[in-house]
Scaffold this motif. Sequence first.
Motif, PDB file in Angstrom:
ATOM      1  N   ALA A 176       7.505 -94.492  22.500  1.00 32.36           N
ATOM      2  CA  ALA A 176       8.912 -94.259  22.834  1.00 32.36           C
ATOM      3  C   ALA A 176       9.095 -92.905  23.521  1.00 32.36           C
ATOM      4  CB  ALA A 176       9.760 -94.330  21.560  1.00 32.36           C
ATOM      5  N   LEU A 177       8.367 -91.892  23.048  1.00 34.98           N
ATOM      6  CA  LEU A 177       8.440 -90.574  23.681  1.00 34.98           C
ATOM      7  C   LEU A 177       7.923 -90.625  25.111  1.00 34.98           C
ATOM      8  CD1 LEU A 177       7.176 -88.443  20.663  1.00 34.98           C
ATOM      9  CD2 LEU A 177       9.480 -88.388  21.636  1.00 34.98           C
ATOM     10  N   ASN A 199      11.649 -83.242  28.751  1.00 36.90           N
ATOM     11  CA  ASN A 199      10.202 -83.450  28.761  1.00 36.90           C
ATOM     12  C   ASN A 199       9.446 -82.293  28.126  1.00 36.90           C
ATOM     13  OD1 ASN A 199      10.810 -85.788  30.063  1.00 36.90           O
ATOM     14  ND2 ASN A 199       9.588 -85.391  31.887  1.00 36.90           N
ATOM     15  N   PHE A 200      10.079 -81.096  28.060  1.00 41.28           N
ATOM     16  CA  PHE A 200       9.453 -79.992  27.340  1.00 41.28           C
ATOM     17  C   PHE A 200       9.162 -80.402  25.898  1.00 41.28           C
ATOM     18  CE2 PHE A 200      11.276 -77.211  30.677  1.00 41.28           C
ATOM     19  CZ  PHE A 200      10.163 -76.424  30.929  1.00 41.28           C
ATOM     20  N   LEU A 201      10.027 -81.225  25.338  1.00 40.60           N
ATOM     21  CA  LEU A 201       9.834 -81.702  23.965  1.00 40.60           C
ATOM     22  C   LEU A 201       9.051 -83.009  23.929  1.00 40.60           C
ATOM     23  CD1 LEU A 201      10.385 -81.549  20.920  1.00 40.60           C
ATOM     24  CD2 LEU A 201      12.573 -82.677  21.344  1.00 40.60           C
ATOM     25  N   PHE A 202       9.451 -83.985  24.772  1.00 44.78           N
ATOM     26  CA  PHE A 202       8.859 -85.320  24.688  1.00 44.78           C
ATOM     27  C   PHE A 202       7.351 -85.301  24.945  1.00 44.78           C
ATOM     28  CE2 PHE A 202      13.233 -86.593  26.492  1.00 44.78           C
ATOM     29  CZ  PHE A 202      13.801 -86.541  25.225  1.00 44.78           C
ATOM     30  N   LEU A 205       5.411 -83.395  22.062  1.00 49.51           N
ATOM     31  CA  LEU A 205       5.615 -84.119  20.810  1.00 49.51           C
ATOM     32  C   LEU A 205       4.824 -85.425  20.795  1.00 49.51           C
ATOM     33  CD1 LEU A 205       7.237 -83.540  18.256  1.00 49.51           C
ATOM     34  CD2 LEU A 205       9.125 -84.865  19.217  1.00 49.51           C
ATOM     35  N   ALA A 206       4.670 -86.054  21.960  1.00 52.32           N
ATOM     36  CA  ALA A 206       3.900 -87.305  22.029  1.00 52.32           C
ATOM     37  C   ALA A 206       2.449 -87.070  21.630  1.00 52.32           C
ATOM     38  CB  ALA A 206       3.979 -87.893  23.440  1.00 52.32           C
ATOM     39  N   MET A 207       1.836 -85.999  22.163  1.00 46.64           N
ATOM     40  CA  MET A 207       0.456 -85.698  21.799  1.00 46.64           C
ATOM     41  C   MET A 207       0.345 -85.308  20.328  1.00 46.64           C
ATOM     42  SD  MET A 207      -1.478 -86.440  24.240  1.00 46.64           S
ATOM     43  CE  MET A 207      -2.963 -85.798  23.467  1.00 46.64           C
ATOM     44  N   HIS A 208       1.336 -84.611  19.823  1.00 48.49           N
ATOM     45  CA  HIS A 208       1.343 -84.224  18.409  1.00 48.49           C
ATOM     46  C   HIS A 208       1.374 -85.467  17.523  1.00 48.49           C
ATOM     47  CE1 HIS A 208       2.982 -81.910  14.834  1.00 48.49           C
ATOM     48  NE2 HIS A 208       2.044 -81.096  15.264  1.00 48.49           N
TER      49      HIS A 208
END
Length: 454
Positions: A176-177, A199-202, A205-208
């Motif tokens: 979803a991210l 996108n700074f967050l998405f 956060l996706a890799m995390h």
Amino acid sequence: MRGRLSQLARNTPAERERYVDLLRAFAIIAVVTGHWLITSIGHDADNRLVGHSALEDLVDARPGTWLFQVMPVFFLVGGYANAASLSSHRRRGDDAVAWLQDRSGRLMRPTTVLLVTLAVAGLVARLVGDEPSQVRMVTWYATIPLWFLSAYLFVVLLTPVMYPLHERFGLAVPAALLVLLLFGDIARVLGEKELGYGNFLFGWLAMHQVGFAWRTGDLPIRPRLGVPLLVAGLLALILLTVVGPYPTSMINVPGERLQNMSPPSLALLSLATAQLGLIMLLRNRAERWLRRLRPWTVVVGLNAVVLTLFLWHLTAVILLAGLLDAVNALPSPAVGSAAWWLFRIPWLIMLAALLAALVAIFGRIELRRERRPRIRPAWLPAGVADLLSRPLPRLLLTVVGFAAAVVGLFTNNTAPRTGSYLIGLPLAALIAYLAGAAVLRIQRSIPSAGRPRD
């Protein structure tokens, strides 16, 4: 020190995923080496030292950043480590707020030392008459690594929320991210840059979240899965950069219409996919190698000071350039020339020696990781401590502390590179960060209500 590291290496639990520690150590070496390689120092018309990224001139070398752009690996292993740490806290009976408070200590102690040192140095430089814009440029360059820390602190803050989402929805969360990141990239391509800031967050956060999946076993780290991920990631990366609208450089280069790193782009996530595939392919061989004491001891040593290495590696560039210039030994060959490439060899060796000295001085701050007892500071009134130990104030103050620290770091990195700052840093940014760090430091010393004191 060497004996302590050997003892830690020997006492490593058998169930520990040593490969994660190796990846973290490899990533920090790749980042440091990459930054040192592309840094070009020279003189301007007024004979002042100036630096810029060699990638501005070395257009054909930009695909080489695919080898050195390993920030996705940092967030991958960070997700694994944060999942493991949070689960361990849960088993001990601690709550998520206590976990956030403890996690903040390791990240913020070395960072605070760097910022305070740079602020003092900037103030001294101003007092002796150095040009304000030059002081600001130097301190801005030294704090470039803090953009990563601001993003990582925000991801850590979200971990107590995102990890339960992973436990419920698994790999659907990073999927979803990724969709959200794709919409942000489409907006950027269409010229609506502000709509892509998410996108700074998405992206990170996706890799995390993928790191969570590694830890819980939802993503099997197996060679047979690594091959399709590596091939798919590389093919997507080539199509997006050669045919598509994305630049080939995975590190920001001034003048590009799109950037791949700030914020993370679909091209960078394609590179991350290929890196994940390669990680899977190499895991078994690396695990066997890490069973040997000597390489594992080196990995343990690097991980013990990994944040110090990252935070101070650009300060080493500033110090070395200043020292060489002071003795008229700083060459200024044309970027990309044979002389410039040959100078990279002694340049890297001298920087490594200087960074080792900085780590010897400041690394002990990061090494101080022992969990201290939560005992109310003598200067803090008992009534105030009791109030701060209650669930809602604990949660709010912890979130405020993280938020203030993130805002302070982010504000410094987005502030103009030149300008007249008394200490070389935006004062408001430094105050915000130090206030957040202080709030979290106080919170770490107060036992939570309803739990016995340590």
